[in-house]
Motif scaffolding. Structure first.
Motif: not given
Length: 719
Positions: A101-111
């Motif tokens: 969830e943290k990654i999705r909030l920060k970078e969307g689908l790029l992470g």
């Protein structure tokens, strides 16, 4: 004395090489103060925090790793995937979903990339996170990774773990490539849901695909065979293992032994047991569970007593073995012993103990276990409440059974069926039918067991037409095909109502081959109504199916005795003696002052035997004043009439009753359990005692309860 670990000196400025050395130079590099110290030096030295995270992932400090990860300004996908894998395998798999969830909030689908999905789906599986798993499925589809075999395998496992077995199968069927892991996960999903036939069917599909199973798959298949009691298929798999030269490791040996024990094939189980070098708790518990199924409960106890360590499952298996082997007192004794050892029961144990109380039929024990259930937090469990209804009914307290039912927050078909059966065995056909119609009004669909209860109630109340309608409604309204037990109830219904020709016609026209129970019901009805010719025919039919059936042999002997064919009686009894067959001995139990006392016919073992027989003589004199005369028609031995009177007066329930009269005052309630049907003379005797002595007497015989009060029995003399 406690020891203090000295933290290593951390050089400043800190280099990547020095950081690695700092984390590996101490036996406890993951202590929180140490990690915080290193983290502070990383920040002072302007090293990328991702370097610290990479090293943290090599340690066991995943919580701290997650904390560092959430503060990284940019996420590196390979590093994120490594974190996902570590967190998904940890004791807190939900933290992997949090990191996602943290990654999705920060970078969307790029992470994230295709390697992110297998560990995330594994985390969702382990955390039973269906909503999160569905969201991850959607993202995988959006990015075009839903056709990746590793992602698909993860989806199968996630849906199966979240109790969405149909969705799991849909994904499985769409897979273009399925390796042995995918098949194993799908089979395990079916197995965990109790869909054992689906497990076996899927294994056949796997074999058709020419993919060789591994030991994990075979272990699942063998376990499914054991749970489904499918011995024949289990034997086929055993042969397959031998023919394909699989190594019988501990897991496969344990699975095979458990399967054979579960199926009651203790000869093979014993053979494997002797071959296993490491007899773990699983193997020992399987043997303890298996022996009682073939009437060898003492062999189970021998293994149990020899075990150095026993877990809860082992204790529960032994308690259940006693309860199912008609040794309820031993089950309760063992439960008490288990508590002494400080082992807390689970729901499985409690259900076995309740079953033992029901079999024993002693109300005080039933009340005690009910209090224990409530005190220890089992009172809200639906299966436990259903079992309590059955227990109270079989202990003679219909009011308490109904009380449990009324207090239940939720009820299923078993709850309603248990209550209907309770009314049925107490002869309350009116309430049994009322509850049957009420459950249908509440859209609870009756099952085959429900109909057995309703038909039983009709049978014991003489409600022939109601029974006919109920039987017809099984197929006409509920699409339930009658089984042997339903036809047996109908034969019993006709037989008790003296409609013996109707009973015989049903037996001869039923679509199933009549079994011992059905011919036995007809035989018993003929005995009640004195129909010797048809009774002899029914008894011979029983003996064709089961040559050593003691009831049928005794019935034939009684028929010959009534016709005074003493030579035939002698020959039949010699035959029984040669075969080691004896008539089941009448036995009665009575509970007084928290102790259970057992009596057999003409019993002299009780320490107060002389006083009990004196009381019996006194009671007989009192009853004769109100018209009692011993009924010797059921005494079919070639002795004088006075001898027959003594035989009938020494029946076990009369001795138990007289002992109760010695101990209980007027107006109290005496409860007796009898292993056989109460004879006509004892029935009359107990009715008169209830009137003359002002007592309520409750007797549970082989088939039902009799509530005697003021000279009247609840069965209305129809039993």
């Amino acid at each position: 004395m406690s020891t203090v670990t000295t933290l290593p000196t951390i050089p400043v400025p800190l280099t990547s090489t020095a950081l690695h050395a700092a984390l590996s130079s101490t036996p406890t590099p993951t202590s929180l103060p140490h990690l915080k110290q290193i983290h502070a030096q990383v920040l002072r030295s302007n090293l990328p925090p991702s370097l610290l995270l990479k090293l943290l992932l090599s340690s066991s400090s995943l919580d701290y790793a997650l904390s560092v990860f959430t503060h990284l300004p940019k996420c590196h996908t390979p590093l994120s995937n490594k974190l996902f894998r570590s967190l998904s395998r940890s004791a807190k798999p939900e933290t992997a979903l949090l990191a996602y969830e943290k990654i999705r909030l920060k970078e969307g689908l790029l992470g994230i990339d295709r390697f992110s999905f297998p560990p995330l789906l594994k985390a969702a599986s382990r955390a039973s996170g269906l909503n999160e798993g569905k969201e991850i499925h959607g993202v995988a589809t959006k990015l075009g990774f839903d056709k990746d075999p590793f992602v698909q395998t993860g989806l199968v496992g996630m849906y199966a773990s979240c109790d969405r077995i149909s969705e799991a199968r849909l994904v499985f069927d769409k897979m273009s490539y399925r390796d042995v892991v995918a098949w194993s996960i799908m089979m395990d999903g079916y197995h965990q849901r109790g869909l054992y036939d689906d497990v076996l069917q899927l294994f056949e599909e796997m074999r058709s695909s020419n993919l060789k199973p591994d030991e994990m798959v075979l272990t699942t298949i063998i376990s499914a065979c054991g749970r489904a009691r499918n011995l024949s298929y289990g034997e086929v798999i055993h042969d397959f293992i031998i023919e394909n030269n699989f190594v019988l490791d501990t897991y496969l040996q344990s699975a095979l032994l458990t399967m054979y024990a579960s199926c009651g094939c203790m000869e093979m189980a014993q053979k494997l047991f002797t071959e296993i070098s490491s007899r773990n708790l699983v193997v020992l518990t399987a043997m303890i569970s298996g022996y009682p199924r073939v009437g060898r409960v003492e062999d189970a106890r021998l293994i149990f007593d020899q075990m150095e360590e026993k877990d809860l499952v082992c204790w529960s298996a032994m308690i259940s073995g006693y309860a199912e082997s008609d040794k309820p007192q031993e089950a309760l004794n063992l439960f008490s012993e288990m508590q002494v050892f400080g082992i807390k029961p689970d729901q499985v144990t409690i259900l076995s103990v309740i079953s033992a109380c029901a079999r024993l039929g002693v109300l005080d024990r039933a009340k005690w276990i009910h209090m224990y259930v409530d005190k220890n937090g089992f009172g809200g469990a639906l299966p436990v409440n259903n079992a309590l209804i059955d227990m109270y009914a079989k202990c003679g307290n219909l009011g308490a059974a109904r009380g449990v039912f009324e207090k239940m927050q939720s009820r299923n078909v078993i709850s309603w069926t248990s209550m209907i059966n309770a009314f049925a065995i107490h002869g309350d056909a009116s309430n049994a039918l009322k509850f049957f119609y009420q459950m249908k009004d509440e859209n609870i669909k009756p099952n085959g067991v429900t109909f057995v209860g309703v038909l039983y109630a009709c049978s014991h109340a003489g409600l022939v037409e109601e029974g006919r309608r109920t039987f017809a409604s099984m197929t006409n309204e509920h699409n339930i095909t009658p089984k042997h037990e339903h036809y047996g109830c109908m034969v019993d219904l006709f037989g008790r109502a003296n409609l013996l020709r109707d009973a015989l016609e049903l037996v001869e026209t039923m679509p199933l081959a009549p079994n011992v129970v059905i011919w036995g019901s007809l035989m018993a009805a003929c005995q009640i109504h004195g129909e010797n010719e048809l009774g002899e025919f029914a008894a011979k039919q029983v003996l064709e199916l089961e040559p050593d059936h003691d009831g049928a042999l005794v019935q034939l002997s009684n028929i010959y005795a009534k016709d005074r064919r003493w030579q035939d009686v002698g020959e039949l009894r010699n035959l029984m003696k040669q075969r080691g067959i004896s008539k089941e001995r009448g036995c009665s139990w009575i509970e007084l002052n928290n102790q259970v006392y057992e009596f057999v016919m003409a019993d002299k073992k009780h320490e107060q035997a002389d006083k009990i027989y004196e009381k019996l003589d006194e009671v007989v004199k009192e009853l004769k004043l109100v018209g009692y005369t011993p009924n010797t028609s059921s005494v079919l031995v070639n002795v004088e009439e006075e001898g027959k009177k003594e035989v009938v007066l020494w029946h076990s329930e009369k001795l138990a009753l007289c002992y109760g009269l010695m101990s209980e005052g007027k107006g109290s309630c005496i409860r007796i359990v009898k292993n056989l049907r109460v004879c006509e003379d004892c029935h009359t005797f107990i009715k008169l005692v209830s009137k003359v002595y002002g007592m309520e007497i409750i007797v549970r015989d082989r088939t039902r309860f009799h509530h005697y009060k003021a000279g009247v029995c609840s069965c209305n003399d129809y039993w």
